[in-house]
Design a protein around this motif. Sequence first.
Motif, PDB file in Angstrom:
ATOM      1  N   ASN A  28      20.280 -45.297  38.983  1.00 24.40           N
ATOM      2  CA  ASN A  28      20.582 -43.730  38.580  1.00 24.40           C
ATOM      3  C   ASN A  28      21.728 -43.220  38.022  1.00 24.40           C
ATOM      4  O   ASN A  28      21.851 -42.182  37.661  1.00 24.40           O
ATOM      5  CB  ASN A  28      20.496 -43.083  40.133  1.00 24.40           C
ATOM      6  N   LEU A  29      22.352 -44.483  37.436  1.00 27.67           N
ATOM      7  CA  LEU A  29      23.499 -44.127  36.883  1.00 27.67           C
ATOM      8  C   LEU A  29      23.436 -43.523  35.512  1.00 27.67           C
ATOM      9  O   LEU A  29      22.587 -43.902  34.616  1.00 27.67           O
ATOM     10  CB  LEU A  29      24.304 -45.610  36.565  1.00 27.67           C
ATOM     11  N   PHE A  34      22.346 -53.120  29.976  1.00 33.54           N
ATOM     12  CA  PHE A  34      22.414 -51.557  30.383  1.00 33.54           C
ATOM     13  C   PHE A  34      20.870 -50.955  29.904  1.00 33.54           C
ATOM     14  O   PHE A  34      20.841 -49.918  30.225  1.00 33.54           O
ATOM     15  CB  PHE A  34      23.438 -50.724  29.522  1.00 33.54           C
ATOM     16  N   GLN A  35      20.389 -51.837  29.348  1.00 33.38           N
ATOM     17  CA  GLN A  35      18.962 -51.156  29.003  1.00 33.38           C
ATOM     18  C   GLN A  35      17.923 -51.278  30.100  1.00 33.38           C
ATOM     19  O   GLN A  35      17.171 -50.253  30.232  1.00 33.38           O
ATOM     20  CB  GLN A  35      18.127 -52.135  28.087  1.00 33.38           C
ATOM     21  N   HIS A  36      18.463 -51.547  31.243  1.00 31.89           N
ATOM     22  CA  HIS A  36      17.688 -51.394  32.499  1.00 31.89           C
ATOM     23  C   HIS A  36      18.153 -49.930  33.460  1.00 31.89           C
ATOM     24  O   HIS A  36      17.586 -49.716  34.233  1.00 31.89           O
ATOM     25  CB  HIS A  36      18.141 -52.504  33.446  1.00 31.89           C
ATOM     26  N   LEU A  37      19.322 -49.454  32.751  1.00 35.49           N
ATOM     27  CA  LEU A  37      19.711 -48.289  33.222  1.00 35.49           C
ATOM     28  C   LEU A  37      19.242 -47.310  32.405  1.00 35.49           C
ATOM     29  O   LEU A  37      19.808 -46.604  31.391  1.00 35.49           O
ATOM     30  CB  LEU A  37      21.228 -48.125  33.309  1.00 35.49           C
ATOM     31  N   ARG A  38      17.846 -46.879  32.870  1.00 29.26           N
ATOM     32  CA  ARG A  38      16.943 -45.728  31.826  1.00 29.26           C
ATOM     33  C   ARG A  38      17.906 -44.359  31.836  1.00 29.26           C
ATOM     34  O   ARG A  38      17.581 -43.539  30.747  1.00 29.26           O
ATOM     35  CB  ARG A  38      15.747 -45.465  32.355  1.00 29.26           C
ATOM     36  N   LYS A  39      18.426 -44.134  32.852  1.00 29.26           N
ATOM     37  CA  LYS A  39      19.104 -42.908  32.762  1.00 29.26           C
ATOM     38  C   LYS A  39      20.579 -42.881  32.074  1.00 29.26           C
ATOM     39  O   LYS A  39      21.253 -41.765  32.195  1.00 29.26           O
ATOM     40  CB  LYS A  39      19.174 -42.230  34.158  1.00 29.26           C
TER      41      LYS A  39
END
Length: 798
Positions: free
Chosen positions: A608-609, A628-633
């Motif tokens: 959720n970052l 960071f590509q896994h941090l969609r938000k």
Amino acid sequence: MIPVTEFRQFSEQQPAFRVLKPWWDVFTDYLSVVMLMIGVFGCTLQVMQDKIICLPQRMLPNQTVPLPNRTEVDLEKSSLLAPIAALPKEMTGLKTDLDLQQYSFINQMCYEKALHWYAKYFPYLVLIHTLIFMVCSNFWFKFPGSSSKIEHFISILGKCFDSPWTTRALSEVSGENPEEKDHNKLSASRCSISVAPEEVNLEKTQSLRSIPEKIVVDKPTASALDKKEGEQAKALFEKVKKFRLHVEEGDILYIMYVRQTVVKVFKFLLILAYNSILVSEVQITVTCNVDMEDMTGYKHFSCNHTMAHLFSKLSYCYLCFVAVYGLTSLYTSYWLFYRSLKEYSFEYVRQETGIDDIPDVRNDFAFMLHMIDQYDPLYSKRFAVFLSEVSENKLKQLNLNHEWTAEKLRQRLLTNTHNRLELQLFMLSGLPDTIFEVTELQSLKLEIIYNVTMPASVSKLEDLQELSLYQCCLKLHTTATSFLKENLKVLRVKFDDSREFPNWLYGLRSLEELYLTGSLSSDVSKNVVLESLRELKCLKALSLKSNMAKIPQSIVDVSSHLQRLYIYNDGTRLVMLNNLKKMINLTELELVRCDLERIPHAIFSLSNLQQLDLKENNLRSIEEIVSFQHLRKLTCLKLWFNSITYIPEHIKKLGSLERLYFSHNKIEVLPSHLFLCNKLRFLDLSNNDIRFIPPEIGVLQSLLYFSVNCNKIENLPDELFFCKKLKTLKLGMNALSLLSPKVSYLVLLTHLELKGNHLEVLPAELGSCRVLKHSGLIVEDTLFETLPSEVRGQMKAE
């Protein structure tokens, strides 16, 4: 003859010094005056009257008793007149044929040779001994090491005794309203009809000693303390503190008083010893044998000491006074050595006044207070008010209320960055009570205010939501704690000492934001500061500016509802970051100055970052950025103020990024893949070593802010001007020699920096940037003048 007035300086002191003269010193002073008068009287008689009168004696060879001194003519006359002895005859004295000068000579010689030295010098001995007694009684008032402290103490004591604050403080702590008690007394006297008028008068005129001071004081008068009197009382508190620190260090006053008392006792014993033996030597008749027959015809004389009888009586009288003086000195010695005069307890004052925090004192400070009690205990009682911190705090509160009125506080109200009405108070002695009259207050900021107690009246501030404490030691009243538990949303605390940390914050169950700044070592963070954060169920934002080596477990305890976490270390390396994985609801994370060399892998689990800030670390390589590509938000990434030398190409996979900070690094080459993050609206690449901007920058059609200040760029690609949404373009401190006329495409441009380049002229096409004004164009004045006059006029127009 020396008049008595010359000796006044030995016996008289300043009137204020009388408070340090107990009854025995006053009594011995009077005895000294009487003894001094005896000495002066004796000396006066010695000068004004004949000292001794002598007559010659004739001794026959066969006689031991002197015969009358008769001539031959006298013998013949006596033989002729013997038969008619029964007839009356004229009596005549014995003739000596000595003239007046010879008598004077004989008197002087016999006074020096035959008269005992004690009989001659008794008045002078009395005078000398009395002067020594006087010096001993007042020496500690004259000695430099003690007199300075005494004068200072007497000055402070008088001011404390007469201060209006003393009266007010004693009346306020009495716990009883004097007006009500007087009213009850009057009612009782009216109801008792059987009481005689004389008895009523006696009741009304009872002695001052039987009336407590809280009744004597008129409360309405005591409450009227103006600003000037309050400032004077405040100054007295400071003087008393400094004087106490100075005097309690030593015992010179006690030592000087003991020494002068010992000298007086020794002197008393000496005088009593030798006077008792020699007083009998004062005789009226003195036999004088002087070998002066060749001058006067006589060798033996009989002398009369004219003042012997009076001196004998004076000596016995003097011995009586010395005996009384000595007994008084012995009592003084007993008082000095058999009582603990180096410690003074205000227990009686604490019980009578109700001021419980009056400290006990010692050394010279205690000794002077013991001496004052011998004069009048009321002085110590009123002086004790200025030793109480409670009394001092009440005075500070009163002065604060005078200085900071509600109107003045309202004038200082400002709207802070969070759109709350904020009042900031800096370096005050306390918290004004008038602050609780400003009911519209929403944010209260206290800086460098020590020992503050939040009273129950804080409940009047119904709109209060934010509280900031910067180096403040704040304590809460029970009612205030309950109010803040329910209403406080934001708490900011900056502390240098663990005593400044508010332990009551653990009970603020409605708290949503907590900002802590201070030294949090591993032990302190575990045992003192952060152990109970798990109780803050509503906490959504937590900021820690400290020197932690690891994230405390207590932060993980609130991870289920924590949304924003800010950790600002002072350069201490932050390790063991695996706890971050549990904070699944985090939307903002800042790890500033944590000495990180690589991006922590635990961050990649925070799905959720939305915002990540890794400012001022030691990052050199950011190959992990692909994760960071896994941090969609994730929309904001701040990697500024590090040591990054290049940007990996797989940064293109961060398609959700809108704000990217790479300033203050060591980047030399910009990869074209960077501009595939086509959602970027903010891009900061200032303070690097960039020489070239790829033309792919034209892909960023959403770009609003672009900064490449302080680089080494020589040319700008035309594609940069296709980013038509640009509002801020910073190109200062580079090596540009030409600005393309295509800058006219940037019709929304409001801020343009070109200062510090090699430009010679500005393109006239800048006139097409209608929104750009002179204040938003940062260039040299000479360069601005190269624009056409109509363009300059357009930019200068409001």
